[in-house]
Design a protein around this motif. Structure first.
Motif, short mmCIF file in Angstrom:
data_model
loop_
_atom_site.label_atom_id
_atom_site.label_comp_id
_atom_site.label_asym_id
_atom_site.label_seq_id
_atom_site.Cartn_x
_atom_site.Cartn_y
_atom_site.Cartn_z
N ALA A 4 0.84 -1.28 -0.22
CA ALA A 4 -0.58 -0.08 -0.14
C ALA A 4 0.45 1.34 -0.25
O ALA A 4 0.01 2.23 -0.26
N ASN A 27 -1.09 -0.57 -6.25
CA ASN A 27 -1.72 -0.29 -5.12
C ASN A 27 -2.85 -0.48 -5.27
O ASN A 27 -3.61 -0.24 -5.34
N PRO A 28 -2.88 -1.29 -3.57
CA PRO A 28 -3.95 -1.79 -3.44
C PRO A 28 -5.48 -0.99 -3.40
O PRO A 28 -6.59 -0.49 -3.20
N LEU A 29 -4.84 0.56 -2.58
CA LEU A 29 -5.92 1.92 -2.30
C LEU A 29 -6.10 2.87 -3.77
O LEU A 29 -7.02 2.93 -3.49
N GLN A 78 -4.10 -7.67 5.70
CA GLN A 78 -3.11 -7.46 6.48
C GLN A 78 -2.28 -6.64 5.80
O GLN A 78 -1.50 -5.47 5.99
N GLN A 136 -1.65 -6.67 2.09
CA GLN A 136 -1.80 -5.64 1.36
C GLN A 136 -1.70 -4.39 1.39
O GLN A 136 -1.65 -3.71 1.05
N TYR A 137 -3.15 -4.44 2.75
CA TYR A 137 -3.15 -3.12 2.73
C TYR A 137 -2.25 -1.98 4.06
O TYR A 137 -2.28 -1.51 4.14
N LYS A 177 -4.28 0.55 7.65
CA LYS A 177 -4.94 0.59 6.70
C LYS A 177 -6.95 -0.79 6.99
O LYS A 177 -7.74 -0.82 6.26
N LEU A 178 -6.46 -0.85 8.12
CA LEU A 178 -7.32 -1.50 8.72
C LEU A 178 -8.32 -1.37 10.30
O LEU A 178 -7.27 -1.40 11.26
N VAL A 229 -12.34 -1.52 5.77
CA VAL A 229 -10.65 -1.23 5.19
C VAL A 229 -10.71 0.57 4.57
O VAL A 229 -11.33 0.99 3.64
N GLY A 280 -9.10 3.78 2.98
CA GLY A 280 -8.26 3.68 1.16
C GLY A 280 -7.83 5.18 1.31
O GLY A 280 -7.28 5.19 2.61
N ASP A 333 -13.45 2.10 2.64
CA ASP A 333 -13.98 1.95 1.43
C ASP A 333 -14.59 0.33 1.30
O ASP A 333 -15.91 0.12 0.35
#
Length: 241
Positions: free
Chosen positions: A77, A85-87, A110, A112-113, A117-118, A135, A137, A143
């Protein structure tokens, strides 16, 4: 520089007046020499370079942007804005929204982001409080909401609810789409009430689309069928299961 010129002018004025006192003359000469030296030092001091100042400002701005995007995480992220970018992954497809996949472990989520971000939240499922995650963003908007199923300490993603209108399916369906558009793009086979929502269900895509029927009386909502839901009814969220 103004102070220096003033000092020089004052000393020159005193010198022009003249005096027979040897001590006074010496003091005047010393003052003139000191003022001249100060003026020389100021002339030698370089002015700040405008280009350098602008570069520093640009660097500071990049740092702020990087902090906003990564929020201090060293995971994927933290990459710059891109499809990787997952965001910035705003897609909805079967079994996946953004970088969140049905069946992935919470540890993978966790990774990934990033932990920051969780956001851990509490939901009610059939009268029981359960742990879930929001999640976050770009700019910490909410998101998605992720529900989990656990066996012992091993927890996996069970359901995903998309809450950000920017997320869309390949055919452009998402929050704000109408029921008419939804039926034209997705294979909707049934509508139903459940968990306090009225939803249109696509078994093929494993998606439920929550519809806004808040303006309709409850007795009318309970009678709605696949072909009687008003075409302009809006989608308010998308659930993947």
């Amino acid at each position: 520089m103004r102070k220096t010129l003033l000092a020089l002018g004052t000393c020159l004025f005193i010198a022009s007046c003249g005096t027979d006192n040897a001590t006074t003359t010496t003091t005047q000469e010393d003052s003139i020499a000191a003022a001249a030296e100060e003026a020389k030092e100021e002339e030698l001091t370089p002015e700040p370079d405008a280009t350098e100042t602008e570069t520093m400002d640009d660097n500071a701005m990049e740092a702020v942007i990087a902090e906003d995007v990564s929020a201090g995480t060293s995971t994927s992220a933290s990459k710059a804005p891109s499809a990787e970018n997952p965001l910035f992954n705003l897609s909805i497809q079967k079994g996946q929204a953004g970088a969140v996949k049905i069946g992935m472990t919470i540890e993978e989520l966790q990774k990934q982001y990033g932990y920051n971000k969780l956001k851990e939240v509490e939901l009610q499922q059939e009268g029981t409080a359960v742990k879930a995650y929001e999640v976050l963003g770009e700019r910490n908007r909410t998101d998605m909401r992720v529900e989990q199923q656990c066996k012992g300490t091993a927890c996996k993603v069970w359901r995903i609810t998309v809450l950000n209108p920017a997320f869309k399916t390949q055919s452009g369906i998402g929050i704000g789409s109408t029921y008419k558009d939804l039926k034209a793009a997705m294979n909707i086979k049934s509508v139903a009430q459940g968990e306090g929502n009225f939803v249109a269900i696509s078994e093929d895509s494993k998606m439920s689309f929550v519809l806004d029927v808040s303006s309709m009386p409850a007795p009318e909502v309970s009678k709605l069928k696949l072909n009687t839901v008003p075409g302009d009814t809006k989608v308010t969220s998308v659930m993947l299961f």
